[in-house]
Design an enzyme around this catalytic site. Structure first.
Site, PDB file in Angstrom:
ATOM      1  NE  ARG A   1     -52.769   3.131  -2.496  1.00  0.00           N
ATOM      2  CZ  ARG A   1     -53.774   3.093  -1.965  1.00  0.00           C
ATOM      3  NH1 ARG A   1     -54.661   4.163  -2.122  1.00  0.00           N
ATOM      4  NH2 ARG A   1     -53.903   2.375  -1.056  1.00  0.00           N
TER       5      ARG A   1
ATOM      6  CE  LYS B   1     -33.918   3.994 -14.189  1.00  0.00           C
ATOM      7  NZ  LYS B   1     -32.370   3.383 -14.154  1.00  0.00           N
TER       8      LYS B   1
ATOM      9  CD  GLU C   1     -24.790  11.124 -15.638  1.00  0.00           C
ATOM     10  OE1 GLU C   1     -25.197  10.411 -16.416  1.00  0.00           O
ATOM     11  OE2 GLU C   1     -24.482  10.513 -14.556  1.00  0.00           O
TER      12      GLU C   1
ATOM     13  CE  LYS D   1     -32.406   9.730 -17.828  1.00  0.00           C
ATOM     14  NZ  LYS D   1     -31.929   9.898 -16.538  1.00  0.00           N
TER      15      LYS D   1
ATOM     16  CD  GLU E   1     -32.828   0.532 -16.085  1.00  0.00           C
ATOM     17  OE1 GLU E   1     -33.272   1.102 -15.113  1.00  0.00           O
ATOM     18  OE2 GLU E   1     -31.523   0.597 -16.269  1.00  0.00           O
TER      19      GLU E   1
ATOM     20  NE  ARG F   1     -34.423   5.005 -17.700  1.00  0.00           N
ATOM     21  CZ  ARG F   1     -35.755   5.694 -16.961  1.00  0.00           C
ATOM     22  NH1 ARG F   1     -36.930   5.463 -17.362  1.00  0.00           N
ATOM     23  NH2 ARG F   1     -35.244   6.636 -16.289  1.00  0.00           N
TER      24      ARG F   1
ATOM     25  CG  ASN G   1     -27.532   2.023 -15.982  1.00  0.00           C
ATOM     26  OD1 ASN G   1     -28.009   3.060 -15.407  1.00  0.00           O
ATOM     27  ND2 ASN G   1     -28.616   0.891 -16.099  1.00  0.00           N
TER      28      ASN G   1
ATOM     29  CG  HIS H   1     -24.342   5.345 -14.200  1.00  0.00           C
ATOM     30  ND1 HIS H   1     -23.932   6.171 -15.495  1.00  0.00           N
ATOM     31  CD2 HIS H   1     -24.870   6.434 -13.716  1.00  0.00           C
ATOM     32  CE1 HIS H   1     -24.365   7.234 -15.557  1.00  0.00           C
ATOM     33  NE2 HIS H   1     -25.011   7.515 -14.335  1.00  0.00           N
TER      34      HIS H   1
ATOM     35  CG  HIS I   1     -24.182   3.439  -9.224  1.00  0.00           C
ATOM     36  ND1 HIS I   1     -25.335   2.734  -9.632  1.00  0.00           N
ATOM     37  CD2 HIS I   1     -24.268   4.679  -9.232  1.00  0.00           C
ATOM     38  CE1 HIS I   1     -25.949   3.870 -10.076  1.00  0.00           C
ATOM     39  NE2 HIS I   1     -25.336   4.919  -9.847  1.00  0.00           N
TER      40      HIS I   1
ATOM     41  CG  HIS J   1     -23.776  10.269  -9.532  1.00  0.00           C
ATOM     42  ND1 HIS J   1     -23.729   8.763  -9.638  1.00  0.00           N
ATOM     43  CD2 HIS J   1     -24.198  10.549 -10.744  1.00  0.00           C
ATOM     44  CE1 HIS J   1     -24.245   8.382 -10.537  1.00  0.00           C
ATOM     45  NE2 HIS J   1     -24.654   9.406 -11.282  1.00  0.00           N
TER      46      HIS J   1
END
Lengths: 375, 375
Positions: A128, A150, A192, A233, A243, A247, A251, A254, A258, A273
């Site tokens: 964990r 993330k 980016e 960022k 998010e 946040r 994206n 994105h 994506h 990407h």
């Protein structure tokens, strides 16, 4: 030596109990053992890398850890997006448990975004949560995945749909490593960098327009661009770690990006990407123009800069056939940025004036995509 | 109806942004739709259950959700500890994504600890976290896994070694369900109830000594015991959510217990979790006595109560051969409660006077286990 230190930059990400530092500069892999041991009192470490990166940087990293008294094991995985799978997640967890990595030991991701996302996920779920150090080795991972926590893997339903928020304990962004990247890979990461300017830093975008050649050449301008990106960022993430609102601005480009990655089946010979993000950024600006939010001159300025550095800006630059617009819409719909069935997009009112639009009608998106494809 | 409501208890777990309520009482599954929809504004839900529990409670739950306008899908898995695996985790995530469960939709765990741990893990990682509702259907899961947010799966290295902390958004502990449990299963859950008394609530332990027959019979005493247990666990978890210190007290009886579960290969025909905990609690008290921390009369009192309700207190009550003491030590060593190579045990100075011991020598543990086995 003094030159090296003077060039190094530190970006602090102030997330309370989860605060951490990003060091950016040359020669950091060779000094990793010292940087890690002074910050994390670990006795053991497990390095996860890929076969390409590992072939060059695993030995120097192992040596550095050993010099500073950290016992390390390593696992090298096949490079590429397909490694971000449940199967490899299971494998990494097994190796960490086999090595008896404990809660205060460190798991080190040595590689690009794929290795960082997969390893960060494993480090977040084994026992964990154990300590997690990122050594990002691509421009993309240095300016993107090294900030924000993330992590995740892909499934047949889409990219990054399974994962956790797991902030690293330390990020070492060794800028020497970028010298061995291919031009294509560096460019992809640069998309980016441009994104941060377009979100809310018009001055940074203008600086990039003037200085991109120096950023590509290496040296202080490159370190400056990386540090500014990480700071940009970090500012967004600190304001909205999980998010729920702001946040989502990250994206920008994105949602379309994506969908295009899904449309090319994550085949990096067709699209990586950052190239998807570049096309996505261009499409987000064109779409904003179509919605009368943004003047055509700003669309042209954004596209001109992306083209200047050699990035793609339209779907027809992707080699091979693209699937139907229905497929793209499906991919957009499954994207995590769906809320209550409505489509959420990042739109913009000008250079560096992006905003979160919560209820973009799917029909508008469909018509826009058809138009862009010349259907 | 008024009788039902007067019997119902609410335990609030005050974890800031992650605060949630536990409702404890009869008839909650039949009212689940209303309880969920008033607290979580979800349009969709996915129910994960097992074949035994699902056969009885899935239809009433689906009906209740539908009545309150929540569209639900369900997945039923084989019962048993082996379901807490990477394979089933992958399966559950796939079903949740296939059903397009979004961040504000609910994933409902309808079942015991296995279903709760697996489903909570999946809910914590799909889209990096969706809403999670627990409907625990065993005494063990009502008093243990419904509080604290620990989720996870097993690996060949041991139990619960991979998982996340994921607090539920709501827990509905329907006490009617416990009437259909086997005596053995109810007893096993009762071991955890006893544990709360032995950690730091001597008055509760004394109350159990007097009232255990009523707790086993059902009615108000049972609801009281469950609510007190949930409150006791909540108090510990709130003080130490991520298990850096005090929370380790909840492992009283569990280090030995987990080793015995590993030793019996998680074969529930030989040993179920609560029975392992019962033996583990008895061993923790005997071991504390061996270390001159605790008088023999307290050991006898604890064993007498466990025996009175029919729980095992020694290793020789486990059917079949146990592996070597070396195997048990290995299992203890791989347990998550290892820090820096030293063994951490929960020891006690008296009834309800447990404490965390950080540096118990492995040699003492080994000698004690050999003695207990009559080797």
């Amino acid at each position: 030596m003094s030159k090296i230190e003077s060039e190094e930059r530190l970006v602090h990400v102030p997330l309370g109990e989860r605060a951490y530092d990003i060091l950016i500069g040359p020669g950091l892999i060779g000094r990793a053992g010292g940087e890690i041991s002074t910050r994390i009192k670990c006795r053991k470490a497990a390095i996860i890398t890929d076969d390409n990166v590992g072939a060059i940087y695993l030995d120097p990293l192992m040596d550095s850890l050993q010099t500073d008294g950290i016992e390390a094991v390593s696992l090298s995985l096949p490079p590429g997006e397909k490694t971000k799978s449940f199967d490899y997640l299971t494998k990494v967890c097994d190796v960490l448990l086999e090595a008896r990595i404990e809660r205060n030991d460190a798991v080190i991701a040595l590689g690009g975004g794929v290795i960082g996302d997969l390893t960060g996920f494993a480090a977040g779920i084994v026992r964990r949560g154990v300590r997690f150090v990122q050594i990002p080795t691509s421009l993309l991972s240095q300016v993107d995945s090294s900030v924000g926590g993330k992590t995740g893997i892909n499934t047949r339903h889409g990219k990054n749909l399974v994962g956790v928020f797991n902030q690293p304990d330390l990020v070492l962004a060794d800028t020497d490593v970028l010298n061995t990247l291919s031009e294509r890979e560096f460019r992809a990461g640069y998309a980016e960098v441009v994104k941060y300017g377009l979100i809310d830093k018009p001055d940074f975008f203008a600086w990039l327009e003037r200085n991109w050649r120096d950023v590509f050449a290496g040296g202080p301008a490159r370190i400056e661009a990386i540090a500014t990106s990480c700071q940009a960022k970090a500012d967004v993430v600190v304001a909205d770690e999980r998010e729920n609102g702001r946040r989502a601005l990250l994206n920008l480009g994105h949602t379309f990006g994506h969908a295009l990655e899904a449309a090319t089946e994550y085949d990096s010979s067709r699209l990586v990407h950052g190239e998807g993000v570049s096309i996505g950024i261009a499409l987000a600006h064109r779409f904003s123009n179509r919605l009368n939010l943004l003047g055509v001159e700003d669309v042209a300025r954004v596209e001109a800069h992306l083209k200047a550095v050699g990035l793609p800006t339209s779907m027809d630059e992707i080699p091979g056939e693209l699937p139907s617009t229905e497929f793209l819409m499906e991919a957009i719909g499954q994207d995590k940025k769906v809320k209550g069935g409505k489509l959420t997009f990042i739109l913009t009112r000008g250079i560096g004036q992006s905003f979160v639009a919560d209820d973009v009608p799917a029909s508008e998106v469909f018509a826009f995509l058809e138009e862009m494809r010349g259907v």
